[in-house]
Design an enzyme around this catalytic site. Sequence first.
Site, PDB file in Angstrom:
ATOM      1  CE  LYS A  32       7.364   2.196  -2.053  1.00 28.05           C
ATOM      2  NZ  LYS A  32       7.699   1.227  -3.485  1.00 28.05           N
ATOM      3  CB  SER A  64       5.742  -2.242  -2.294  1.00 28.58           C
ATOM      4  OG  SER A  64       6.826  -2.004  -3.176  1.00 28.58           O
ATOM      5  CG  ASP A  81      -6.736  -6.114 -11.741  1.00 25.75           C
ATOM      6  OD1 ASP A  81      -7.489  -5.953 -10.822  1.00 25.75           O
ATOM      7  OD2 ASP A  81      -6.030  -5.118 -12.193  1.00 25.75           O
TER       8      ASP A  81
END
Length: 479
Positions: free
Chosen positions: A319, A294, A305
């Site tokens: 999740k 999460s 990224d």
Amino acid sequence: MRKYLLIGVSAFCLGAGTMAYLNRPAVADTPRAQTFRMLELFGDVLTTVENQYVTPVDDKKLIQAAIDGMLTSLDPHSGYLNPDDYGDMRDQTRGEYGGLGIEVTSDEGAVKVVSPMDDTPAARAGIQSGDYITAIDNQSVIGLQLSDAVKKMRGSVGQPITLTIVRQGKDPFDVKLVRESINVKSAKGHMEGDYGYLRVSAFDEKTTEQATEAVKDLEAKNPKMKGLVLDLRNNPGGLLDQAVGISSMFLDGGEVVSQRGRDPKDIERYNARSHGDMLHGLPMVVLINSGTASAAEIVSGALQDRHRAAIVGLTSFGKGSVQTVIPLHNGEDGALKLTTARYYTPSGRSIQKTGIEPDLEVAETYEQAEAVANEAFQFSEASFSNALNAEEGKVRRAPHEPAEAPPTGFDAKKDFQLQRGLDVLKYGSVAATPKYPTPKPKLAAILPGANPAAVAPGTTAKPAKPADAKPAAPAPSHP
């Protein structure tokens, strides 16, 4: 009226107007008419239960259970919080509550451990992610609602409790604990040689503040610090704004995460806050594993990224959804915990079911390497039968041999994943870091068509599912 955005766990009224509508003959078989007929059916069932069940029933509890069942049928993380549960949830997000310090969820009628929290009775007792709690004080909790099982685990500070644990490859055993007042410090740091180490165990209202203080303290005491390890292993998530706050500590602006609701145009973007990178570009490694979920995955995905950190460890939980906690009548009737959006990393990735894959895959133990290679041992968002679908065409990486595991002779008291993270910092990149030989698990189950029950000596096996299993309840609760 406050809403919490959770990333990782009403009153039902039929007014006079509605009942009047139900008493009219239906003029068309429209979706709306079908809905009202089903509401009438619900009323008929409730009346039948009231009149004919073997013992008197509590209508309020029945209706609350029906609401919770409706919501949990949507996905594992939606659910109904009665007033007591809603109060407990607010205590959890504040980082202060009483109990054992353990994150649990419901897995087809059984209580399953997501992760123990650092420095709590559960962690000190050796309870592990993936354990099943089958009894509390010698009373079975199989088939019990998750909220009821959590209440049994809570109690007065100093009061003892015995949990019966089922763990892969072992006979059931009892763990005796003593309840404590849980004041979770979700972020703390220390030095590992020339490198800083920041442990973030959850995302509550104090996490960013505590993490900022920890990093400032490390820098003040160690002005020649060469880099930082951010440990998010077994971090079950928490508040979205805290995930953005932690990411902002290490980014110079730019996007951290976006969330997208039902309407394709309903996109909300969250950018790093303007104070800039606290480390001024010092190299970073993030440690993750299958218990990283999460909000912790948002941080991992953002730093990966944005090419700010190398990710070391095992693929995260997966999740990729956001829950909004919606108080009902200012919380007097509890609250809905409803999945309202998916979240996406800065590059546009949805990691729902698939998780964050590490740049350097490292198992903590040889037994863990074998578990990663075996289908029966997988525990992730994809394990839930009613989990939201991943993006079209995307699937979680299949069981496989991890890239690395501790070599023969490695000191079992040391943290192999942390050591490899420090190696990446030392050598400057994953590519430049010397690699260990790929382990060769002895599990027959990694071969196509093989019997998954055939395991090597010392390997663990997944406990059988209870015969009276029921759909999974909402996401992690915290006794």
